[in-house]
Design a protein around this motif. Structure first.
Motif, PDB file in Angstrom:
ATOM      1  N   LEU A 109       0.807  -1.207   0.000  1.00  0.00           N
ATOM      2  CA  LEU A 109       0.000   0.000   0.000  1.00  0.00           C
ATOM      3  C   LEU A 109       0.850   1.272   0.000  1.00  0.00           C
ATOM      4  CD1 LEU A 109      -2.910   0.845  -0.098  1.00  0.00           C
ATOM      5  CD2 LEU A 109      -3.004   0.705   2.372  1.00  0.00           C
ATOM      6  N   GLY A 110       1.915   1.289   0.783  1.00  0.00           N
ATOM      7  CA  GLY A 110       2.778   2.470   0.815  1.00  0.00           C
ATOM      8  C   GLY A 110       3.348   2.790  -0.548  1.00  0.00           C
ATOM      9  N   SER A 111       3.746   1.764  -1.290  1.00  0.00           N
ATOM     10  CA  SER A 111       4.295   1.978  -2.632  1.00  0.00           C
ATOM     11  C   SER A 111       3.209   2.411  -3.606  1.00  0.00           C
ATOM     12  CB  SER A 111       4.955   0.692  -3.139  1.00  0.00           C
ATOM     13  OG  SER A 111       6.050   0.356  -2.326  1.00  0.00           O
ATOM     14  N   ILE A 112       2.032   1.823  -3.483  1.00  0.00           N
ATOM     15  CA  ILE A 112       0.924   2.173  -4.380  1.00  0.00           C
ATOM     16  C   ILE A 112       0.530   3.634  -4.197  1.00  0.00           C
ATOM     17  CG2 ILE A 112      -1.525   1.759  -4.850  1.00  0.00           C
ATOM     18  CD1 ILE A 112      -0.967  -1.222  -4.185  1.00  0.00           C
ATOM     19  N   VAL A 113       0.519   4.084  -2.946  1.00  0.00           N
ATOM     20  CA  VAL A 113       0.101   5.454  -2.649  1.00  0.00           C
ATOM     21  C   VAL A 113       1.000   6.476  -3.356  1.00  0.00           C
ATOM     22  CG1 VAL A 113       0.045   7.149  -0.769  1.00  0.00           C
ATOM     23  CG2 VAL A 113      -1.088   4.962  -0.496  1.00  0.00           C
ATOM     24  N   VAL A 114       2.277   6.179  -3.442  1.00  0.00           N
ATOM     25  CA  VAL A 114       3.208   7.134  -4.051  1.00  0.00           C
ATOM     26  C   VAL A 114       3.598   6.740  -5.473  1.00  0.00           C
ATOM     27  CG1 VAL A 114       4.112   7.888  -1.831  1.00  0.00           C
ATOM     28  CG2 VAL A 114       5.244   6.021  -3.036  1.00  0.00           C
ATOM     29  N   GLU A 115       2.899   5.783  -6.035  1.00  0.00           N
ATOM     30  CA  GLU A 115       3.180   5.285  -7.376  1.00  0.00           C
ATOM     31  C   GLU A 115       3.072   6.407  -8.405  1.00  0.00           C
ATOM     32  OE1 GLU A 115       0.276   2.576  -9.597  1.00  0.00           O
ATOM     33  OE2 GLU A 115       1.642   1.192  -8.576  1.00  0.00           O
ATOM     34  N   ALA A 121      -0.049   7.641 -16.072  1.00  0.00           N
ATOM     35  CA  ALA A 121      -0.819   6.864 -17.037  1.00  0.00           C
ATOM     36  C   ALA A 121      -2.168   7.494 -17.353  1.00  0.00           C
ATOM     37  CB  ALA A 121      -1.020   5.441 -16.512  1.00  0.00           C
ATOM     38  N   GLY A 122      -2.911   7.851 -16.351  1.00  0.00           N
ATOM     39  CA  GLY A 122      -4.241   8.374 -16.603  1.00  0.00           C
ATOM     40  C   GLY A 122      -4.427   9.788 -16.097  1.00  0.00           C
ATOM     41  N   GLY A 123      -3.392  10.341 -15.532  1.00  0.00           N
ATOM     42  CA  GLY A 123      -3.499  11.688 -15.006  1.00  0.00           C
ATOM     43  C   GLY A 123      -4.261  11.760 -13.695  1.00  0.00           C
ATOM     44  N   GLY A 124      -4.617  10.620 -13.147  1.00  0.00           N
ATOM     45  CA  GLY A 124      -5.408  10.623 -11.921  1.00  0.00           C
ATOM     46  C   GLY A 124      -4.649  10.101 -10.733  1.00  0.00           C
ATOM     47  N   ILE A 125      -5.344  10.022  -9.653  1.00  0.00           N
ATOM     48  CA  ILE A 125      -4.796   9.510  -8.406  1.00  0.00           C
ATOM     49  C   ILE A 125      -5.197   8.045  -8.299  1.00  0.00           C
ATOM     50  CG2 ILE A 125      -4.938   9.698  -5.894  1.00  0.00           C
ATOM     51  CD1 ILE A 125      -5.495  12.679  -6.278  1.00  0.00           C
ATOM     52  N   HIS A 126      -4.277   7.204  -7.862  1.00  0.00           N
ATOM     53  CA  HIS A 126      -4.580   5.779  -7.694  1.00  0.00           C
ATOM     54  C   HIS A 126      -5.753   5.643  -6.714  1.00  0.00           C
ATOM     55  CE1 HIS A 126      -4.180   1.564  -6.763  1.00  0.00           C
ATOM     56  NE2 HIS A 126      -3.279   1.437  -7.743  1.00  0.00           N
ATOM     57  N   PRO A 127      -6.713   4.783  -7.018  1.00  0.00           N
ATOM     58  CA  PRO A 127      -7.871   4.602  -6.125  1.00  0.00           C
ATOM     59  C   PRO A 127      -7.480   4.257  -4.683  1.00  0.00           C
ATOM     60  CG  PRO A 127      -8.255   3.494  -8.207  1.00  0.00           C
ATOM     61  CD  PRO A 127      -6.827   3.970  -8.236  1.00  0.00           C
ATOM     62  N   ALA A 128      -6.349   3.592  -4.500  1.00  0.00           N
ATOM     63  CA  ALA A 128      -5.909   3.245  -3.145  1.00  0.00           C
ATOM     64  C   ALA A 128      -5.679   4.496  -2.300  1.00  0.00           C
ATOM     65  CB  ALA A 128      -4.635   2.405  -3.197  1.00  0.00           C
ATOM     66  N   CYS A 129      -5.260   5.583  -2.930  1.00  0.00           N
ATOM     67  CA  CYS A 129      -5.044   6.832  -2.181  1.00  0.00           C
ATOM     68  C   CYS A 129      -6.340   7.332  -1.573  1.00  0.00           C
ATOM     69  CB  CYS A 129      -4.450   7.904  -3.097  1.00  0.00           C
ATOM     70  SG  CYS A 129      -2.836   7.469  -3.767  1.00  0.00           S
ATOM     71  N   TRP A 130      -7.432   7.220  -2.306  1.00  0.00           N
ATOM     72  CA  TRP A 130      -8.732   7.642  -1.788  1.00  0.00           C
ATOM     73  C   TRP A 130      -9.161   6.764  -0.621  1.00  0.00           C
ATOM     74  CZ3 TRP A 130     -10.460  12.211  -3.165  1.00  0.00           C
ATOM     75  CH2 TRP A 130     -10.009  12.762  -4.369  1.00  0.00           C
ATOM     76  N   VAL A 131      -8.861   5.465  -0.723  1.00  0.00           N
ATOM     77  CA  VAL A 131      -9.214   4.545   0.356  1.00  0.00           C
ATOM     78  C   VAL A 131      -8.404   4.863   1.610  1.00  0.00           C
ATOM     79  CG1 VAL A 131      -9.224   2.113   1.069  1.00  0.00           C
ATOM     80  CG2 VAL A 131      -9.928   2.743  -1.258  1.00  0.00           C
ATOM     81  N   VAL A 132      -7.112   5.105   1.436  1.00  0.00           N
ATOM     82  CA  VAL A 132      -6.268   5.460   2.584  1.00  0.00           C
ATOM     83  C   VAL A 132      -6.747   6.774   3.202  1.00  0.00           C
ATOM     84  CG1 VAL A 132      -3.940   6.129   3.304  1.00  0.00           C
ATOM     85  CG2 VAL A 132      -4.253   4.191   1.757  1.00  0.00           C
ATOM     86  N   ALA A 133      -7.062   7.765   2.373  1.00  0.00           N
ATOM     87  CA  ALA A 133      -7.538   9.051   2.885  1.00  0.00           C
ATOM     88  C   ALA A 133      -8.842   8.878   3.663  1.00  0.00           C
ATOM     89  CB  ALA A 133      -7.726  10.034   1.730  1.00  0.00           C
TER      90      ALA A 133
END
Length: 148
Positions: A109-115, A121-133
Motif C-alpha cells: 500500500l505504501g508503494s501504491i500510494v506514491v506510485e 498513465a491516466g493523469g489521476g490519483i490511484h484509487p488506493a489513495c482515496w481509500v487510505v484518505a
C-alpha cells in the motif's frame, strides 16, 4: 478584561503550538509508511496521491485536536496533556488502520500510494489513495467521537 484576554491568548498560543507539533508528527507517520521522502514526493514530484493521503492525515489530526480542545475543561495544563494523548492515539490508530488495510489488499500500500505510474498513465490519483484518505478521516472521526 485585559488579563482574561492575555490568559486566553496564551492558551490559544499553547494549543496552537501543540496542534502544529502534532501535525508534524502526523507528517512523520505518513513519511514512514510511504517509500521515498514525502516532502520531495509532494512538493518536488507533485505526486497528487501522496498529497491526498497527507492532507487527509492532517485534517484528521486537526479534527482530533479540535475536539480535544473543545471538550477540555480541566485547565490549561491538563487540557494540553489530554490533547496530546488523544492526538497520539489517533495517529497510532490511523497507522494501525493503514497496516491492516495493507495486509488485506494486494500489493504494498505504501508503494501504491506514491506510485508515479498511476498519475502519469491516466493523469489521476490511484484509487488506493482515496481509500487510505477515507480510512484516515474515518479513524479520526471515531477518535473525535470517543473524546466527546
Amino acid at each position: 478584561m485585559i488579563q482574561d484576554l492575555v490568559r486566553e491568548g496564551g492558551a490559544a498560543l499553547a494549543y496552537g503550538a501543540v496542534g502544529v507539533a502534532l501535525m508534524a508528527l502526523g507528517f512523520l507517520a505518513v513519511d514512514l509508511l510511504t517509500p521515498g521522502k514525502l516532502g520531495g514526493l509532494i512538493w518536488t514530484d507533485r505526486n497528487r496521491g501522496a498529497g491526498l493521503v497527507l492532507a487527509a492525515k492532517l485534517l484528521g489530526i486537526g479534527a482530533i485536536v479540535t475536539t480535544a480542545i473543545l471538550t477540555s475543561s480541566d485547565g490549561l495544563a491538563a487540557g494540553l496533556v489530554s490533547t496530546v494523548v488523544y492526538a497520539v492515539v489517533g495517529i497510532l490508530l490511523s497507522v494501525l488502520a493503514f497496516l491492516v488495510l495493507d495486509l488485506i489488499t494486494p500489493g504494498r500500500l505504501g508503494s501504491i500510494v506514491v506510485e508515479e505510474d498511476a498519475a502519469a498513465a491516466g493523469g489521476g490519483i490511484h484509487p488506493a489513495c482515496w481509500v487510505v484518505a477515507a480510512t484516515d478521516l474515518a479513524t479520526a472521526a471515531i477518535v473525535a467521537a470517543a473524546i466527546s
